[in-house]
Design an enzyme around this catalytic site. Structure first.
Site, short mmCIF file in Angstrom:
data_model
loop_
_atom_site.label_atom_id
_atom_site.label_comp_id
_atom_site.label_asym_id
_atom_site.label_seq_id
_atom_site.Cartn_x
_atom_site.Cartn_y
_atom_site.Cartn_z
N ARG A 51 0.79 -1.22 0.00
CA ARG A 51 0.00 0.00 0.00
C ARG A 51 0.82 1.27 0.00
NH1 ARG A 51 -2.91 -3.55 1.70
NH2 ARG A 51 -1.03 -4.11 2.78
N THR A 52 1.80 1.32 0.89
CA THR A 52 2.50 2.59 1.03
C THR A 52 3.22 2.93 -0.27
OG1 THR A 52 2.71 2.17 3.37
CG2 THR A 52 4.09 3.90 2.47
N LYS A 80 25.48 -3.70 -1.68
CA LYS A 80 26.95 -3.64 -1.83
C LYS A 80 27.59 -2.91 -0.65
CE LYS A 80 26.66 -3.18 -6.88
NZ LYS A 80 26.86 -2.19 -7.96
N ARG A 101 11.37 3.96 2.93
CA ARG A 101 11.05 3.03 4.02
C ARG A 101 12.31 2.26 4.35
NH1 ARG A 101 5.94 -0.95 4.45
NH2 ARG A 101 5.07 1.06 5.05
N HIS A 129 5.48 6.23 11.36
CA HIS A 129 4.91 6.06 10.02
C HIS A 129 3.95 7.22 9.76
CE1 HIS A 129 3.61 4.29 6.39
NE2 HIS A 129 3.32 3.07 6.79
C1 NCD Z 1 1.88 -0.80 8.14
C2 NCD Z 1 3.37 -0.65 8.25
O1 NCD Z 1 4.08 -0.85 7.28
O2 NCD Z 1 3.81 -0.29 9.34
N1 NCD Z 1 1.48 -1.03 6.83
C3 NCD Z 1 1.20 0.05 6.05
O3 NCD Z 1 2.05 0.88 5.80
N2 NCD Z 1 -0.05 0.20 5.63
C4 NCD Z 1 1.31 -1.77 9.09
C5 NCD Z 1 1.86 -3.17 9.10
O4 NCD Z 1 2.76 -3.50 8.32
O5 NCD Z 1 1.36 -3.94 9.91
#
Ligand code: NCD
Length: 304
Positions: A51-52, A80, A101, A129
């Site tokens: 999703r993100t 590397k 991320r 997040h």
């Molecule tokens: C969340 C995350 O990555 O922290 N997912 C997301 O970004 N929608 C929640 C999760 O992974 O449980």
């Protein structure tokens, strides 16, 4: 040039503006189709995501921009031994904005210091997040018509769940917000968040293992997945993973206007039988994530 690493860097007024912008995008998507023409977003994902990453990419495409990046550390020069700072210094020359991320807490902050373009924290380890929280705030505001005077139950892995940490930090700033922290004893909210946010601001909260006991008091129920990848051993994960499974019978004493949120991915925490309940908001929530990220990209790129 501004980055977004922690949701607390945004004022309440800025959050209101982002929500208003996202609502306008939902109402008039055609007005935004060219806003980021010739702009590029780099998605640097050192940890899995559906999703993100895809919502960031869809957001940039819907603004008329373009996207480049990688979706696993193994396919980048990190494999590397390249440092995050070097990677973003280089990528700053290829893109106008970066979404990152990383499994290490603090990596996007380090990146933002080396970058010459805005960096967005798209999740750093078990820490924060902020764009999920913007998604959650847009969802709550659309469902409830307000962000204040709400009782919010957060349930599941409150220790490693970064979405919960950012959500509590954000919601704690609104008047009359109360929390129910529902988790197994081993997965309680870290004490630094309780001290620095909840106690510091004098916010009312209960900490419990018993979801049923608090259910009737909740306006929002925010379910989370037990964060398997942050566990040191599989045995503990297997013992704790099914601590809470929301099934229709457990909603019997819930309010008729409860909103059930989940950042997704769901593993077992919500039975699919709940998906058609009008109180289930998690798929809508995932969609809203795209619109609020469009609003955020416009803000950080200072597009009118
Ligand atoms: C969340 C995350 O990555 O922290 N997912 C997301 O970004 N929608 C929640 C999760 O992974 O449980």
């Amino acid at each position: 040039m501004r980055s977004l690493i922690d949701i607390q860097e945004l004022s309440i007024q800025e959050i209101d503006e982002l929500i208003a912008r996202a609502n306008d995008i939902i109402a008039h998507p055609e007005a935004y189709r060219e806003k980021c023409r010739y702009k590029k977003l780099a998605t640097l994902f050192f940890e899995p995501s559906t999703r993100t990453r895809l919502s960031f990419e869809a957001a940039m495409y819907e603004l008329g921009g373009q996207v480049l990046g990688f979706s696993e550390a193994q396919s980048s020069s990190a494999a590397k031994g390249e440092s995050v700072s070097d990677t973003v210094r280089v990528v700053s020359g290829y893109a106008d904005i970066i979404a990152m991320r990383h499994p290490k807490e603090g990596a996007p902050l380090v990146a933002s210091r080396a970058a010459t373009v805005p960096v967005i924290n798209a999740g750093d380890g078990g820490h924060l997040h902020p764009t999920q929280t913007l998604t959650d705030l847009l969802t709550i505001s659309r469902e409830k018509g307000r962000l204040d005077h709400l009782t919010i139950g957060v349930c599941g892995d409150l220790k490693f769940g970064r979405t919960v940490h950012s959500l509590i930090a954000a919601m704690a700033r609104y008047e009359g917000v109360k929390f129910a922290l529902i988790s197994p004893a081993e997965l309680k909210l870290p004490s630094y968040i309780k001290k620095e946010i909840l106690q510091q601001k004098g916010i009312e909260y209960v900490q419990t293992t018993d979801l049923a006991a608090v259910m009737p008091t909740l306006d929002i129920l925010y379910m989370t997945r037990v964060q398997r990848e942050r566990f040191f051993n599989e045995e503990d994960y297997l013992r704790l993973k099914d601590s809470y499974i929301l099934t229709p019978d457990k909603l019997q004493n819930a309010r008729a206007d409860l909103s059930i949120l989940h950042p997704l991915p769901r593993v077992n925490e919500i039975a699919t039988a709940i998906d058609d309940d009008p109180r289930a908001c998690y798929f809508k929530q995932a969609l809203y994530g795209k619109y609020i990220r469009m609003a955020l990209i416009l803000k950080l790129l200072e597009v009118e």
